[in-house]
Design an enzyme around this catalytic site. Structure first.
Site, PDB file in Angstrom:
ATOM      1  N   LYS A   1      34.721  66.344  58.202  1.00  0.00           N
ATOM      2  CA  LYS A   1      33.633  66.003  57.132  1.00  0.00           C
ATOM      3  C   LYS A   1      33.435  64.527  56.920  1.00  0.00           C
ATOM      4  O   LYS A   1      32.836  64.008  56.124  1.00  0.00           O
ATOM      5  CB  LYS A   1      34.392  66.454  55.460  1.00  0.00           C
ATOM      6  CG  LYS A   1      34.561  67.840  55.574  1.00  0.00           C
ATOM      7  CD  LYS A   1      35.199  68.000  54.224  1.00  0.00           C
ATOM      8  CE  LYS A   1      35.531  69.786  54.277  1.00  0.00           C
ATOM      9  NZ  LYS A   1      36.455  69.624  52.872  1.00  0.00           N
TER      10      LYS A   1
ATOM     11  N   ARG B 113      53.708  71.549  74.244  1.00  0.00           N
ATOM     12  CA  ARG B 113      55.313  70.865  74.292  1.00  0.00           C
ATOM     13  C   ARG B 113      55.427  69.929  73.161  1.00  0.00           C
ATOM     14  O   ARG B 113      56.479  70.141  72.354  1.00  0.00           O
ATOM     15  CB  ARG B 113      55.691  70.296  75.706  1.00  0.00           C
ATOM     16  CG  ARG B 113      56.306  71.007  76.562  1.00  0.00           C
ATOM     17  CD  ARG B 113      56.000  70.628  77.743  1.00  0.00           C
ATOM     18  NE  ARG B 113      54.592  70.497  78.082  1.00  0.00           N
ATOM     19  CZ  ARG B 113      53.967  71.778  78.580  1.00  0.00           C
ATOM     20  NH1 ARG B 113      54.827  72.741  78.876  1.00  0.00           N
ATOM     21  NH2 ARG B 113      52.563  71.646  78.828  1.00  0.00           N
ATOM     22  N   THR B 114      54.578  68.913  73.044  1.00  0.00           N
ATOM     23  CA  THR B 114      54.906  67.858  71.973  1.00  0.00           C
ATOM     24  C   THR B 114      54.972  68.357  70.553  1.00  0.00           C
ATOM     25  O   THR B 114      56.100  68.176  70.061  1.00  0.00           O
ATOM     26  CB  THR B 114      54.013  66.794  72.131  1.00  0.00           C
ATOM     27  OG1 THR B 114      53.996  66.228  73.545  1.00  0.00           O
ATOM     28  CG2 THR B 114      54.409  65.512  71.326  1.00  0.00           C
TER      29      THR B 114
ATOM     30  N   HIS C 254      52.945  57.094  75.017  1.00  0.00           N
ATOM     31  CA  HIS C 254      53.422  58.302  74.597  1.00  0.00           C
ATOM     32  C   HIS C 254      54.869  58.038  74.526  1.00  0.00           C
ATOM     33  O   HIS C 254      55.850  58.814  75.321  1.00  0.00           O
ATOM     34  CB  HIS C 254      53.400  59.426  75.519  1.00  0.00           C
ATOM     35  CG  HIS C 254      53.568  60.743  75.032  1.00  0.00           C
ATOM     36  ND1 HIS C 254      54.127  61.086  73.909  1.00  0.00           N
ATOM     37  CD2 HIS C 254      53.103  62.115  75.749  1.00  0.00           C
ATOM     38  CE1 HIS C 254      54.282  62.545  73.799  1.00  0.00           C
ATOM     39  NE2 HIS C 254      53.587  62.813  74.637  1.00  0.00           N
TER      40      HIS C 254
ATOM     41  N   ARG D  92      49.430  62.955  66.907  1.00  0.00           N
ATOM     42  CA  ARG D  92      48.497  62.786  68.451  1.00  0.00           C
ATOM     43  C   ARG D  92      47.125  62.476  68.026  1.00  0.00           C
ATOM     44  O   ARG D  92      46.414  63.133  67.450  1.00  0.00           O
ATOM     45  CB  ARG D  92      48.748  63.939  69.255  1.00  0.00           C
ATOM     46  CG  ARG D  92      48.063  63.849  70.421  1.00  0.00           C
ATOM     47  CD  ARG D  92      48.260  64.984  71.531  1.00  0.00           C
ATOM     48  NE  ARG D  92      49.417  64.478  72.184  1.00  0.00           N
ATOM     49  CZ  ARG D  92      49.959  65.325  73.212  1.00  0.00           C
ATOM     50  NH1 ARG D  92      49.400  66.246  73.460  1.00  0.00           N
ATOM     51  NH2 ARG D  92      51.212  64.744  73.819  1.00  0.00           N
TER      52      ARG D  92
HETATM   53  C1  NCD Z   1      51.438  64.515  78.585  1.00  0.00           C
HETATM   54  C2  NCD Z   1      50.424  64.098  77.639  1.00  0.00           C
HETATM   55  O1  NCD Z   1      50.058  64.651  76.502  1.00  0.00           O
HETATM   56  O2  NCD Z   1      50.188  62.795  77.922  1.00  0.00           O
HETATM   57  N1  NCD Z   1      52.025  65.871  77.967  1.00  0.00           N
HETATM   58  C3  NCD Z   1      53.125  65.900  76.958  1.00  0.00           C
HETATM   59  O3  NCD Z   1      53.331  65.400  76.045  1.00  0.00           O
HETATM   60  N2  NCD Z   1      54.241  66.324  77.492  1.00  0.00           N
HETATM   61  C4  NCD Z   1      50.999  64.710  79.771  1.00  0.00           C
HETATM   62  C5  NCD Z   1      49.846  65.257  80.080  1.00  0.00           C
HETATM   63  O4  NCD Z   1      49.056  65.620  79.287  1.00  0.00           O
HETATM   64  O5  NCD Z   1      49.578  65.377  81.502  1.00  0.00           O
END
Ligand code: NCD
Length: 308
Positions: free
Chosen positions: A82, A53-54, A131, A103
């Protein structure tokens, strides 16, 4: 807007948060009016941890603004294998992109990366820490659903220890009036002490409980979370705790008629699929709001550099 990077929810003050949520609301009312504002701009997506999703939501957001996207989908295809440092990777991508969403599996990595980024850097999740764009998504969902961000009883349920979305959301919702948090988790997965200390220091009302059934009738928002398997140190603990909470229609029958059930997703089994068609299930609407929240954030951050 005086913000350059978004590494933590606390980078945004209340006015900046409202600016973003108001802009997101305008976008959702008339997406076509915003479809060309980032023409010629590039979003770099650096994902060193899995994401559906993100990452896709950032890509969709930038493309819906008329911009384009380049990026890494996992660390195995990057020069970090590397031995390249995160600092060097970020300096490099700053030459390729006008804004970066990153991320990373290390807590604090977004803050570190922001020191080397020559373009706005957005934290798309740093280990078990924060997040903040999920939080903007959650807040937009709450505001569009409840018309308000205060006077709410907010239950957060599941893995409150490792769940970074929970940490960011508590911090963000703490600044609104008369919110009460009910933290529902097994003792092993309670919210970290630094978050409880911050709640205590600001005299925010909260309680910790183990059983969802005990409190579900009092909630305005129920934020369900997945037990974060990848952050456990041993498999046995995960197996013992993974089925701690399963929301089904029987439990939901005790809840308020206007409860909003949120979940950042992915879901494993903590919400039974039978709940999906209940009008109180808002987690797939939340996915849609995530695109608008990220479109608004990209526009606001790029206002600081050359105009979109
Ligand atoms: C969350 C995350 O990555 O922290 N997911 C997301 O970004 N929608 C929650 C999760 O992974 O449980």
């Amino acid at each position: 807007m005086t913000i350059k990077h978004l590494t933590s929810t606390s980078d945004l003050n209340i006015e900046q948060t409202h600016d973003i949520l108001n802009l997101a609301h305008s976008i959702l009312e008339s997406p076509s009016s915003f479809s060309d504002l980032c023409h010629g701009k590039i979003l770099g997506t650096l994902f060193f941890e899995p994401s559906t999703r993100t990452r896709l939501s950032f890509e969709s957001a930038m493309q819906r603004l008329g911009g384009s996207v380049l990026g890494l989908q996992d660390s195995s295809s990057s020069s970090t294998t590397k031995g390249e440092t995160l600092a060097d990777t970020i300096q490099t991508v700053s030459s390729y992109a006008d804004i970066i969403a990153m991320r990373h599996f290390h807590e604090g990595s977004a803050k570190l990366a922001s020191k080397y980024a020559r373009v706005p850097l957005i934290n798309a999740g740093d280990g078990g820490h924060q997040h903040p764009t999920q939080t903007l998504t959650d807040m937009l969902t709450i505001r569009e659903t409840k018309n308000d961000l205060d006077h709410l009883t907010i239950g957060l349920c599941g893995d409150l220890k490792f769940g970074r979305t929970v940490h960011s959301l508590i911090e963000a919702m703490s600044v609104y009036k008369n919110n009460h948090f009910i933290l529902i988790s097994p003792p092993e997965l309670q919210v970290p002490d630094y978050i409880k200390s911050a709640l205590d220091a600001h005299q925010i009302s909260y309680e910790e409980v183990i059983r969802l059934e005990e409190v579900i009738d009092r909630l305005d928002i129920l934020y369900m979370t997945r037990v974060q398997k990848e952050r456990f140190f041993n498999e046995a603990d995960y197996v013992r705790l993974k089925d701690s909470y399963i929301l089904d229609l029987a439990k939901l029958s005790y809840a308020k008629k206007d409860l909003a059930v949120l979940h950042p997703l992915p879901r494993v089994n903590e919400i039974h699929v039978e709940v999906d068609t209940d009008p109180r299930a808002k987690y797939f609407d939340q996915v849609t709001y995530g695109v608008y929240a990220r479109m608004a954030l990209i526009l606001k951050l790029l206002e600081e550099g050359p105009q979109c």
